[in-house]
Design a protein around this motif. Structure first.
Motif, short mmCIF file in Angstrom:
data_model
loop_
_atom_site.label_atom_id
_atom_site.label_comp_id
_atom_site.label_asym_id
_atom_site.label_seq_id
_atom_site.Cartn_x
_atom_site.Cartn_y
_atom_site.Cartn_z
N LYS A 241 0.85 -1.21 0.00
CA LYS A 241 0.00 0.00 0.00
C LYS A 241 0.88 1.25 0.00
O LYS A 241 0.63 2.20 -0.73
N GLU A 242 1.90 1.22 0.87
CA GLU A 242 2.78 2.38 0.98
C GLU A 242 3.52 2.64 -0.34
O GLU A 242 3.56 3.77 -0.81
N GLY A 243 4.04 1.61 -0.96
CA GLY A 243 4.81 1.78 -2.19
C GLY A 243 3.95 2.34 -3.30
O GLY A 243 4.35 3.30 -4.00
N MET A 244 2.78 1.82 -3.48
CA MET A 244 1.91 2.26 -4.58
C MET A 244 1.29 3.62 -4.28
O MET A 244 1.14 4.45 -5.19
N THR A 245 0.94 3.86 -3.01
CA THR A 245 0.39 5.18 -2.63
C THR A 245 1.45 6.26 -2.82
O THR A 245 1.16 7.34 -3.37
N ALA A 246 2.68 5.95 -2.41
CA ALA A 246 3.76 6.94 -2.55
C ALA A 246 3.98 7.29 -4.02
O ALA A 246 4.17 8.46 -4.36
N PHE A 247 3.91 6.29 -4.89
CA PHE A 247 4.07 6.57 -6.32
C PHE A 247 2.99 7.54 -6.78
O PHE A 247 3.27 8.54 -7.44
N LEU A 248 1.75 7.23 -6.40
CA LEU A 248 0.63 8.07 -6.87
C LEU A 248 0.69 9.47 -6.27
O LEU A 248 0.26 10.45 -6.89
N GLU A 249 1.23 9.57 -5.06
CA GLU A 249 1.36 10.89 -4.41
C GLU A 249 2.67 11.58 -4.78
O GLU A 249 3.02 12.61 -4.22
#
Ligand code: HXC
Length: 258
Positions: A241-249
């Motif tokens: 979740k953190e990896g993909m959320t960070a990419f999107l943010e």
């Protein structure tokens, strides 16, 4: 046991182990292999370490098993003492990645030890070889098996039967090493590579290592199935979740390794 046969230190989340019998070109004797196994297991247990670098000296990663120690051995005592099996393969049990940083000689058991690591970064002065044939034996820590898988049968036969050495350039062309760096930058470059890996989510790093190793131990279909299941399992981690959320943010991920 002499504790200084393997020097251990940490830089950030990287564990660094240095083989330390420089006067014998890091010839690998029983005490050194015991010390290495203990040091590797301690780093595997340490939650603040995400990747390990194994290195030697500027002149030798390791010039092989200790010939002076082996010379008096006979069949029955190598069998009884489980020579090699007893303390050489601890490194293969690690789930964290281990990078071999090789300067100078990586010969015989030294080359085999480097090949047990997950990948090899070579200094431009590195020399690899399996010269056991010259002293009346053959490789005994996986050389006859890992070398052909790494560099093709023809080249492996050449190395194992003639005992010749291969320089860093030939080793890179053949696929034995992942990259070559200037000798005076070896440790720094290896630590930088390890720092990048150690910043990734540890569960995915361990899963990636396990999956790549499956390529050597299974059929293509079995390996791909293993990869698929492992890939699915990583959706159970907070770090996905953190990896993909960070990419999107559009920010760097802050992995918690869970
Ligand atoms: C014990 C070793 C050693 C070794 C070097 N030394 N390699 N001692 N076992 N494998 C010692 C030398 O005896 C010498 O000690 C000192 O280290 C420095 O080595 P020199 O030979 O003087 O240095 P140099 O002339 O620069 O030659 C470097 C070298 C040469 C080309 C690497 O040392 C060499 O050929 N070493 C042996 C390489 C080898 O055969 N490895 C495979 C081993 S069998 P003194 O006291 O004289 O100063 C093996 C089996 C694996 O690994 C099976 C499973 C593990």
């Amino acid at each position: 046991m002499q504790e200084d046969l393997v020097l251990a230190r940490k830089e950030g989340r990287v564990g660094i182990l240095q083989l330390n019998r420089p006067a014998q070109l890091n010839a690998l004797n029983d005490a050194l292999m015991d010390a290495l196994g203990i040091a590797l297991l301690a780093m595997e247990q340490d939650n603040d370490i995400g990747c390990i670098v194994l290195t030697g000296s500027a002149k030798a990663f390791a010039a092989g098993a200790d010939i002076a120690a082996m010379q008096p051995m006979n069949y029955i005592n190598v069998v009884r003492n489980n020579f090699i099996g007893r303390n050489w393969e601890t490194i293969l049990t690690l789930r964290k990645p281990v990078i071999a940083a090789v300067a100078g000689y990586a010969l015989g058991g030294g080359c085999e030890l480097a090949m047990m690591c997950d990948f090899i970064i070579a200094a431009d002065n590195a020399k690899f070889g399996q010269p056991e044939i010259k002293i009346g034996v053959i490789p005994g820590a996986g050389g006859t098996q890992r070398l052909p898988r790494a560099i093709s049968k023809s080249k492996a036969m050449d190395m194992v039967l003639t005992g010749r050495m291969m320089d860093a350039q030939e080793a890179e062309r053949a696929g034995l090493v992942s990259r070559i760096v200037p000798a005076d930058k070896l440790e720094q470059e290896a630590i930088e590579a390890a720092t990048i890996i150690a910043a990734m989510s540890l569960p995915s790093v361990m899963a990636a290592k396990e999956a790549v190793n499956r390529a050597y131990e299974s059929t293509l279909n079995e390996g791909v199935l293993f990869e698929r299941r492992t890939f699915h399992a990583l959706f159970g981690t907070l770090d996905q979740k953190e990896g993909m959320t960070a990419f999107l943010e559009k920010r760097k991920p802050d992995f918690k390794h869970e």
